[in-house]
Motif scaffolding. Structure first.
Motif, PDB file in Angstrom:
ATOM      1  N   LEU A  45       2.010  -7.640  13.497  1.00 29.08           N
ATOM      2  CA  LEU A  45       3.101  -7.582  12.901  1.00 29.08           C
ATOM      3  C   LEU A  45       2.418  -7.636  10.818  1.00 29.08           C
ATOM      4  CD1 LEU A  45       4.387 -11.069  13.274  1.00 29.08           C
ATOM      5  CD2 LEU A  45       5.414  -9.370  14.087  1.00 29.08           C
ATOM      6  N   GLU A  46       2.960  -6.617  10.120  1.00 25.03           N
ATOM      7  CA  GLU A  46       2.928  -6.035   8.914  1.00 25.03           C
ATOM      8  C   GLU A  46       3.908  -6.569   7.944  1.00 25.03           C
ATOM      9  OE1 GLU A  46       0.300  -4.352   7.329  1.00 25.03           O
ATOM     10  OE2 GLU A  46       1.856  -5.210   6.013  1.00 25.03           O
ATOM     11  N   LYS A  47       3.418  -7.223   7.417  1.00 26.11           N
ATOM     12  CA  LYS A  47       5.007  -7.636   5.572  1.00 26.11           C
ATOM     13  C   LYS A  47       5.439  -6.417   4.855  1.00 26.11           C
ATOM     14  CE  LYS A  47       1.422  -8.618   2.119  1.00 26.11           C
ATOM     15  NZ  LYS A  47       1.170  -7.918   1.369  1.00 26.11           N
ATOM     16  N   TYR A  60      -3.010   2.231  -8.734  1.00 23.95           N
ATOM     17  CA  TYR A  60      -3.434   2.524 -10.014  1.00 23.95           C
ATOM     18  C   TYR A  60      -3.248   3.564  -9.982  1.00 23.95           C
ATOM     19  CZ  TYR A  60      -7.410   0.551  -8.585  1.00 23.95           C
ATOM     20  OH  TYR A  60      -9.104   0.575  -7.928  1.00 23.95           O
ATOM     21  N   VAL A  63      -7.272   5.770  -8.172  1.00 23.35           N
ATOM     22  CA  VAL A  63      -7.110   4.469  -7.503  1.00 23.35           C
ATOM     23  C   VAL A  63      -8.402   5.452  -6.383  1.00 23.35           C
ATOM     24  CG1 VAL A  63      -4.999   4.373  -6.759  1.00 23.35           C
ATOM     25  CG2 VAL A  63      -6.931   2.928  -5.621  1.00 23.35           C
ATOM     26  N   CYS A  65     -11.674   5.384  -2.706  1.00 28.08           N
ATOM     27  CA  CYS A  65     -13.470   4.932  -2.835  1.00 28.08           C
ATOM     28  C   CYS A  65     -14.383   5.538  -3.343  1.00 28.08           C
ATOM     29  CB  CYS A  65     -13.083   5.421  -1.134  1.00 28.08           C
ATOM     30  SG  CYS A  65     -12.864   7.318  -0.430  1.00 28.08           S
ATOM     31  N   ASP A  66     -14.886   4.415  -3.434  1.00 26.64           N
ATOM     32  CA  ASP A  66     -16.461   5.044  -4.218  1.00 26.64           C
ATOM     33  C   ASP A  66     -17.616   5.304  -3.510  1.00 26.64           C
ATOM     34  OD1 ASP A  66     -16.873   2.306  -3.901  1.00 26.64           O
ATOM     35  OD2 ASP A  66     -16.656   2.257  -5.659  1.00 26.64           O
ATOM     36  N   LYS A 113       7.420  -7.981   8.123  1.00 29.66           N
ATOM     37  CA  LYS A 113       7.017  -9.344   8.878  1.00 29.66           C
ATOM     38  C   LYS A 113       6.460 -10.108   8.476  1.00 29.66           C
ATOM     39  CE  LYS A 113      10.485  -9.232  12.520  1.00 29.66           C
ATOM     40  NZ  LYS A 113      10.144  -8.656  14.143  1.00 29.66           N
ATOM     41  N   VAL A 115       3.575 -13.577   8.306  1.00 35.58           N
ATOM     42  CA  VAL A 115       3.553 -14.693   9.346  1.00 35.58           C
ATOM     43  C   VAL A 115       3.111 -15.792   8.222  1.00 35.58           C
ATOM     44  CG1 VAL A 115       1.298 -15.497  10.899  1.00 35.58           C
ATOM     45  CG2 VAL A 115       1.936 -12.843  10.593  1.00 35.58           C
ATOM     46  N   PHE A 333      -9.459 -10.010  -7.583  1.00 33.74           N
ATOM     47  CA  PHE A 333      -8.237  -9.834  -6.098  1.00 33.74           C
ATOM     48  C   PHE A 333      -8.753 -11.569  -6.121  1.00 33.74           C
ATOM     49  CE2 PHE A 333      -8.740  -5.910  -5.977  1.00 33.74           C
ATOM     50  CZ  PHE A 333      -7.217  -5.485  -5.530  1.00 33.74           C
ATOM     51  N   GLY A 386     -22.601   0.765   1.194  1.00 35.54           N
ATOM     52  CA  GLY A 386     -21.727   1.364   2.145  1.00 35.54           C
ATOM     53  C   GLY A 386     -20.286   1.148   2.308  1.00 35.54           C
ATOM     54  N   SER A 387     -19.882   2.213   3.716  1.00 35.08           N
ATOM     55  CA  SER A 387     -18.380   2.195   3.598  1.00 35.08           C
ATOM     56  C   SER A 387     -18.222   0.460   4.839  1.00 35.08           C
ATOM     57  CB  SER A 387     -18.281   3.518   4.612  1.00 35.08           C
ATOM     58  OG  SER A 387     -17.019   2.936   4.868  1.00 35.08           O
ATOM     59  N   LEU A 388     -17.328   0.193   3.732  1.00 30.88           N
ATOM     60  CA  LEU A 388     -17.030  -1.446   5.196  1.00 30.88           C
ATOM     61  C   LEU A 388     -16.563  -0.985   6.719  1.00 30.88           C
ATOM     62  CD1 LEU A 388     -14.697  -3.138   2.811  1.00 30.88           C
ATOM     63  CD2 LEU A 388     -16.998  -4.463   3.219  1.00 30.88           C
ATOM     64  N   LEU A 389     -16.438   0.262   6.498  1.00 28.75           N
ATOM     65  CA  LEU A 389     -15.731   0.376   7.926  1.00 28.75           C
ATOM     66  C   LEU A 389     -16.621   0.808   9.141  1.00 28.75           C
ATOM     67  CD1 LEU A 389     -12.392   3.300   6.791  1.00 28.75           C
ATOM     68  CD2 LEU A 389     -13.309   0.469   6.599  1.00 28.75           C
TER      69      LEU A 389
HETATM   70  C1  LIG Z   1      -8.630  -0.946  -5.272  1.00 28.59           C
HETATM   71  C2  LIG Z   1      -9.778  -0.776  -3.780  1.00 28.59           C
HETATM   72  C3  LIG Z   1     -10.705  -0.172  -3.825  1.00 28.59           C
HETATM   73  C4  LIG Z   1     -11.837  -0.055  -2.031  1.00 28.59           C
HETATM   74  N1  LIG Z   1     -12.486   0.897  -1.724  1.00 28.59           N
HETATM   75  C5  LIG Z   1     -13.442   1.044  -0.982  1.00 28.59           C
HETATM   76  C6  LIG Z   1     -14.362   1.863  -0.684  1.00 28.59           C
HETATM   77  O1  LIG Z   1     -14.559   2.441  -1.628  1.00 28.59           O
HETATM   78  N2  LIG Z   1     -15.142   1.954   0.276  1.00 28.59           N
HETATM   79  C7  LIG Z   1     -14.851   0.450   0.671  1.00 28.59           C
HETATM   80  O2  LIG Z   1     -15.506   0.655   2.246  1.00 28.59           O
HETATM   81  N3  LIG Z   1     -13.769  -0.059   1.064  1.00 28.59           N
HETATM   82  C8  LIG Z   1     -13.492  -0.119  -0.013  1.00 28.59           C
HETATM   83  N4  LIG Z   1     -11.938  -0.867  -0.522  1.00 28.59           N
HETATM   84  C9  LIG Z   1     -12.285  -2.240   0.260  1.00 28.59           C
HETATM   85  C10 LIG Z   1     -10.851  -2.300   1.685  1.00 28.59           C
HETATM   86  O3  LIG Z   1      -9.732  -3.085   1.243  1.00 28.59           O
HETATM   87  C11 LIG Z   1     -11.426  -2.165   3.027  1.00 28.59           C
HETATM   88  O4  LIG Z   1     -11.969  -0.950   3.637  1.00 28.59           O
HETATM   89  C12 LIG Z   1     -10.293  -1.739   3.921  1.00 28.59           C
HETATM   90  O5  LIG Z   1      -9.045  -0.780   3.567  1.00 28.59           O
HETATM   91  C13 LIG Z   1      -9.347  -3.164   4.547  1.00 28.59           C
HETATM   92  O6  LIG Z   1      -8.697  -2.941   5.480  1.00 28.59           O
HETATM   93  P1  LIG Z   1      -8.388  -4.059   6.193  1.00 28.59           P
HETATM   94  O7  LIG Z   1      -7.069  -3.833   7.148  1.00 28.59           O
HETATM   95  O8  LIG Z   1      -8.624  -4.983   6.610  1.00 28.59           O
HETATM   96  O9  LIG Z   1      -7.564  -4.860   5.425  1.00 28.59           O
HETATM   97  P2  LIG Z   1      -6.067  -4.856   4.594  1.00 28.59           P
HETATM   98  O10 LIG Z   1      -6.043  -3.185   4.200  1.00 28.59           O
HETATM   99  O11 LIG Z   1      -5.936  -5.376   3.153  1.00 28.59           O
HETATM  100  O12 LIG Z   1      -4.841  -4.367   5.309  1.00 28.59           O
HETATM  101  C14 LIG Z   1      -3.941  -6.112   5.584  1.00 28.59           C
HETATM  102  C15 LIG Z   1      -2.815  -5.924   5.750  1.00 28.59           C
HETATM  103  O13 LIG Z   1      -2.577  -7.197   6.587  1.00 28.59           O
HETATM  104  C16 LIG Z   1      -0.765  -7.325   6.275  1.00 28.59           C
HETATM  105  N5  LIG Z   1      -0.989  -9.296   5.761  1.00 28.59           N
HETATM  106  C17 LIG Z   1      -1.690 -10.148   5.359  1.00 28.59           C
HETATM  107  N6  LIG Z   1      -0.839 -10.743   5.384  1.00 28.59           N
HETATM  108  C18 LIG Z   1       0.160 -10.726   6.510  1.00 28.59           C
HETATM  109  C19 LIG Z   1       1.050 -11.828   6.904  1.00 28.59           C
HETATM  110  N7  LIG Z   1       1.185 -12.901   6.520  1.00 28.59           N
HETATM  111  N8  LIG Z   1       1.933 -11.169   7.788  1.00 28.59           N
HETATM  112  C20 LIG Z   1       1.661 -10.010   7.784  1.00 28.59           C
HETATM  113  N9  LIG Z   1       1.018  -9.156   7.448  1.00 28.59           N
HETATM  114  C21 LIG Z   1       0.370  -9.633   6.722  1.00 28.59           C
HETATM  115  C22 LIG Z   1      -0.823  -6.724   4.611  1.00 28.59           C
HETATM  116  O14 LIG Z   1       0.470  -5.877   4.283  1.00 28.59           O
HETATM  117  C23 LIG Z   1      -2.053  -5.310   5.208  1.00 28.59           C
HETATM  118  O15 LIG Z   1      -0.932  -4.065   5.088  1.00 28.59           O
HETATM  119  C24 LIG Z   1     -11.541  -0.867  -1.435  1.00 28.59           C
HETATM  120  C25 LIG Z   1     -10.561  -1.989  -1.600  1.00 28.59           C
HETATM  121  C26 LIG Z   1      -9.559  -2.382  -2.306  1.00 28.59           C
HETATM  122  C27 LIG Z   1      -8.633  -2.888  -3.553  1.00 28.59           C
END
Ligand SMILES: Cc1cc2nc3c(=O)[nH]c(=O)nc-3n(C[C@H](O)[C@H](O)[C@H](O)COP(=O)(O)OP(=O)(O)OC[C@H]3O[C@@H](n4cnc5c(N)ncnc54)[C@H](O)[C@@H]3O)c2cc1C
Length: 490
Positions: A45-47, A60, A63, A65-66, A113, A115, A333, A386-389
């Protein structure tokens, strides 16, 4: 005498799995779950109206990755053609969309959608549970964001975190004057990856451009070695986080010298920016082009506190009024980890209540009282350098193994033990005081209200996370088994 089950030994439990969010984590998890539990029915489910999460929402100027792009990608889906060393958000979004298409997980996503809540309504306090499931509240929603931004001539930028650092060079190039307000100081490091990164972007340090794309495409083994090389250098930065060590001392010296050199034209900015705490206490912010932009004539940096904002004007604490066309709040944030919607576990336990002092999950991914609920990107899941991934993929791997076990062994409910969480917390309580993170900086790492605890970061290096998450310790979990899985989520 017991009866024989009416199924063959390898008949899997037909799990129904719900993933909230189609960002990098949700999509990566769905890809792995399909491999580990092929009989599961998966719904995402994705909003939003598109996949990508962070990279769909953040648009912005500047924007990106760093972390070097060659490390900030799924390990199993290497892109040889990143246009830049630190790729723009738009390009990362296209990459994520491409992966979702290639692995056919886009078709699992129900877009628009939201949640609104999750309630555990399965299982009993004792005995066999026949069926454990989460019920969901959800709502359909359209896209919520506006798109284009209108370029104006005089701007005020507030903040000196990762986003502000990315935005400023763009504003500086396009606007007549930029007023930049920062309340706190910060360390601006060289890009992550030390000498390996420096070598790659040697020709174009300000924008992080690089030239090896052709070679990557033609020689995948060379590309693989290159990725390992960059990653190795990023991992080598980890010892800097322990105060008093040689790495920490030389790391700080290097950052100071680099800042002083680049800010030589306006040394007062260095004085204003230099923090009292060590580099790494809060996330290091490498910003190609940021320090260079700060010394330009059309950028006016100030530590002055903003006390009011009215139409086209900001009011400073010394009574000065500054006319501007636009104000950009790069002030961060909400990183409290408190759930954005109610999550109710068994016996009516609310996650927000359980986490009211500090958010805390076993290995960042599971919480007592909330069976069958896993989190990617939960408390103590991030890395500072480092990379969160890399960590997220390890968490995904762990969760996939849990789900595989549930499917194979007909586990209908698995819940982490409270004592396992306590042991994890004790480990963190011993680890973090040995690091720079507990110094007196304001940081999203320390979103907890209790005891200034670090809730953002994994307690150790990315490699430590990989090793820890590689093999689940099943003795840390309680399992209930059932003969059938019925019903559905949602
Ligand atoms: C500007 C920016 C730069 C970044 N640069 C880096 C970087 O260089 N290196 C690094 O490692 N990390 C970086 N990050 C961190 C980055 O967020 C993560 O690396 C990664 O993209 C997170 O992915 P995710 O899927 O966990 O979360 P998200 O990308 O936040 O995805 C969550 C998803 O859940 C959905 N969602 C949330 N709540 C609900 C709900 N109630 N119902 C339905 N859907 C919902 C959202 O719409 C979204 O699509 C950066 C973050 C930001 C904001």
């Amino acid at each position: 005498m017991g009866s024989l089950p009416a199924r063959s030994i390898d008949t899997p439990l037909p799990l129904r799995i719900l993933i909230i969010g189609a960002g990098i984590s949700g999509l990566g998890l769905s890809i792995r779950l399909r491999q580990y539990a092929p009989c599961a029915t998966i719904t995402i489910l994705e909003k939003n109206a598109e996949v990508g999460g962070t990279w769909f929402e953040n648009r912005y100027p500047g924007v990106a990755c760093d972390i070097p792009s060659h490390v900030y990608q799924y390990t199993f889906e290497p892109n040889t053609q990143w246009s830049r060393f630190f790729s723009p958000g738009e390009e990362i979004l296209e990459y994520v969309k491409g992966v979702a298409r290639k692995y056919r997980v886009r078709e699992l996503v129900e877009f628009g959608k939201v949640v609104r809540g999750c309630v555990w309504d399965g299982g009993g306090a004792s005995g066999l549970c026949v069926w454990g499931r989460w019920a969901l509240g959800k709502k359909r929603r359209g896209r919520s964001r506006g798109g284009l931004m209108l370029w104006l001539t005089v701007r005020a930028l507030i903040g000196v975190g990762s986003s502000a650092i990315q935005v400023l060079p763009h504003l500086q190039r396009k606007c007549k004057d930029v007023y930049h307000f920062a309340r706190g100081g910060t360390w601006i490091s060289e890009p992550f990856g030390g000498a390996a990164t420096q070598d790659s972007i040697a020709g174009d340090k300000d924008s992080g451009n690089y030239e090896e794309r052709g070679k990557f495409k033609d020689d995948l083994e060379y590309y693989w070695k290159y990725r390992k090389h960059i990653e190795r250098f990023i991992n080598l930065d980890h010892p800097c986080l322990f105060p008093g060590t040689e790495s920490a001392i030389s790391g700080k010296e290097g950052i100071m010298q680099n800042m002083k050199k680049k800010l030589a034209g306006k040394p007062e900015i260095y004085e204003a920016l230099e923090p009292k705490w060590s580099p790494g206490c809060r996330r290091l912010t490498p910003g190609p082009g940021f320090l260079e932009a700060l010394v330009k004539d059309n950028v006016h940096f100030s530590r002055m506190k903003i006390v009011g904002v009215s139409k086209n004007e900001i009011l400073l604490e010394n009574g000065t009024r500054r006319k501007v066309d636009a104000i950009i709040c790069a002030t961060g944030f909400d990183t409290s980890f408190l759930p954005r919607f109610p999550i109710e576990g068994h016996n009516g336990t609310l996650l927000s209540e359980q986490w009211k002092d500090t958010a805390s999950s076993y290995l960042s991914l599971a919480t007592p009282n909330f069976p069958n609920l896993f989190t990617v990107g939960g408390p103590n899941s991030a890395t500072g350098g480092g990379s969160l991934l890399i960590i997220f993929e390890s968490i995904i791997g762990y969760v996939a193994k849990c789900v595989q076990k549930m499917s194979r062994e007909h586990v209908c409910r698995m819940e982490v033990k409270a004592e396992a969480l306590r042991a994890w917390e004790e480990y963190m309580e011993a680890y973090f005081p040995t690091t720079v993170h507990v110094e007196a900086c304001t940081s999203w790492y320390k979103a907890g209200k209790k005891d200034n605890r670090v809730v953002g970061l994994w307690p150790g290096s990315s490699l430590h996370a990989r090793k820890t998450l590689e093999h689940p310790r099943w003795e840390d979990w309680d399992f209930r088994y059932g003969r059938e899985m019925e019903g559905s989520v949602g």
